[in-house]
Design a protein around this motif. Structure first.
Motif, PDB file in Angstrom:
ATOM      1  N   SER A  10      54.412  35.588  39.434  1.00  0.00           N
ATOM      2  CA  SER A  10      53.939  34.531  40.224  1.00  0.00           C
ATOM      3  C   SER A  10      55.527  33.182  40.366  1.00  0.00           C
ATOM      4  O   SER A  10      55.392  32.725  41.270  1.00  0.00           O
ATOM      5  CB  SER A  10      52.747  34.185  39.746  1.00  0.00           C
ATOM      6  OG  SER A  10      51.614  35.388  40.180  1.00  0.00           O
ATOM      7  N   ILE A  40      48.221  29.116  42.550  1.00  0.00           N
ATOM      8  CA  ILE A  40      47.611  29.702  43.411  1.00  0.00           C
ATOM      9  C   ILE A  40      47.508  31.240  42.788  1.00  0.00           C
ATOM     10  O   ILE A  40      46.427  31.980  43.330  1.00  0.00           O
ATOM     11  CB  ILE A  40      48.142  29.357  44.563  1.00  0.00           C
ATOM     12  CG1 ILE A  40      47.492  27.929  45.519  1.00  0.00           C
ATOM     13  CG2 ILE A  40      47.129  30.452  46.370  1.00  0.00           C
ATOM     14  CD1 ILE A  40      47.997  27.269  46.208  1.00  0.00           C
ATOM     15  N   PHE A  41      48.606  31.847  43.487  1.00  0.00           N
ATOM     16  CA  PHE A  41      49.405  33.814  43.144  1.00  0.00           C
ATOM     17  C   PHE A  41      48.132  33.907  42.204  1.00  0.00           C
ATOM     18  O   PHE A  41      47.459  34.706  42.263  1.00  0.00           O
ATOM     19  CB  PHE A  41      50.894  33.683  43.094  1.00  0.00           C
ATOM     20  CG  PHE A  41      51.376  33.026  44.669  1.00  0.00           C
ATOM     21  CD1 PHE A  41      50.722  33.480  45.709  1.00  0.00           C
ATOM     22  CD2 PHE A  41      52.621  33.279  44.647  1.00  0.00           C
ATOM     23  CE1 PHE A  41      51.519  33.009  46.565  1.00  0.00           C
ATOM     24  CE2 PHE A  41      53.506  33.208  45.221  1.00  0.00           C
ATOM     25  CZ  PHE A  41      52.591  33.298  46.998  1.00  0.00           C
ATOM     26  N   VAL A  44      44.564  34.408  42.564  1.00  0.00           N
ATOM     27  CA  VAL A  44      44.066  35.694  43.240  1.00  0.00           C
ATOM     28  C   VAL A  44      44.382  36.667  42.492  1.00  0.00           C
ATOM     29  O   VAL A  44      43.643  37.739  43.199  1.00  0.00           O
ATOM     30  CB  VAL A  44      45.500  35.374  44.661  1.00  0.00           C
ATOM     31  CG1 VAL A  44      44.961  36.954  45.090  1.00  0.00           C
ATOM     32  CG2 VAL A  44      44.785  33.972  45.812  1.00  0.00           C
ATOM     33  N   VAL A  47      41.702  37.877  40.281  1.00  0.00           N
ATOM     34  CA  VAL A  47      40.310  37.819  40.565  1.00  0.00           C
ATOM     35  C   VAL A  47      40.485  39.349  41.526  1.00  0.00           C
ATOM     36  O   VAL A  47      39.379  39.785  41.168  1.00  0.00           O
ATOM     37  CB  VAL A  47      39.835  37.034  42.019  1.00  0.00           C
ATOM     38  CG1 VAL A  47      38.798  37.708  43.462  1.00  0.00           C
ATOM     39  CG2 VAL A  47      39.822  35.665  41.213  1.00  0.00           C
ATOM     40  N   LEU A  48      40.986  39.129  42.184  1.00  0.00           N
ATOM     41  CA  LEU A  48      42.366  40.961  42.476  1.00  0.00           C
ATOM     42  C   LEU A  48      41.317  41.888  41.954  1.00  0.00           C
ATOM     43  O   LEU A  48      40.875  42.829  42.023  1.00  0.00           O
ATOM     44  CB  LEU A  48      42.739  40.938  43.738  1.00  0.00           C
ATOM     45  CG  LEU A  48      42.817  39.951  45.158  1.00  0.00           C
ATOM     46  CD1 LEU A  48      44.548  41.003  45.980  1.00  0.00           C
ATOM     47  CD2 LEU A  48      41.769  40.699  46.105  1.00  0.00           C
TER      48      LEU A  48
END
Length: 58
Positions: A10, A40-41, A44, A47-48
């Motif tokens: 990231s 942020i990356f 995300v 979570v994914l």
């Protein structure tokens, strides 16, 4: 280990994106922007990967 590699990749992707966008805008490259984008990356992806796209056990 997967979390460390996720943060590492990231950071590399965020640094590249931040560098290209700052160059296109005529602004100086700031590492703080890359670090913010890394956070942020990473969030995300976490979570994914752990929540939304988790494989269902059969």
């Amino acid at each position: 280990m997967r979390y460390i590699m996720t943060i590492f990749w990231s950071f590399l992707i965020a640094a590249a994106v931040s560098y290209v966008l700052s160059s296109m805008g005529g602004e100086p490259f700031l590492i703080q922007n890359a670090i913010i984008l890394t956070a942020i990356f990473s969030i995300v992806v976490f979570v994914l990967g752990d929540g939304i796209l988790k494989e269902k056990a059969e």
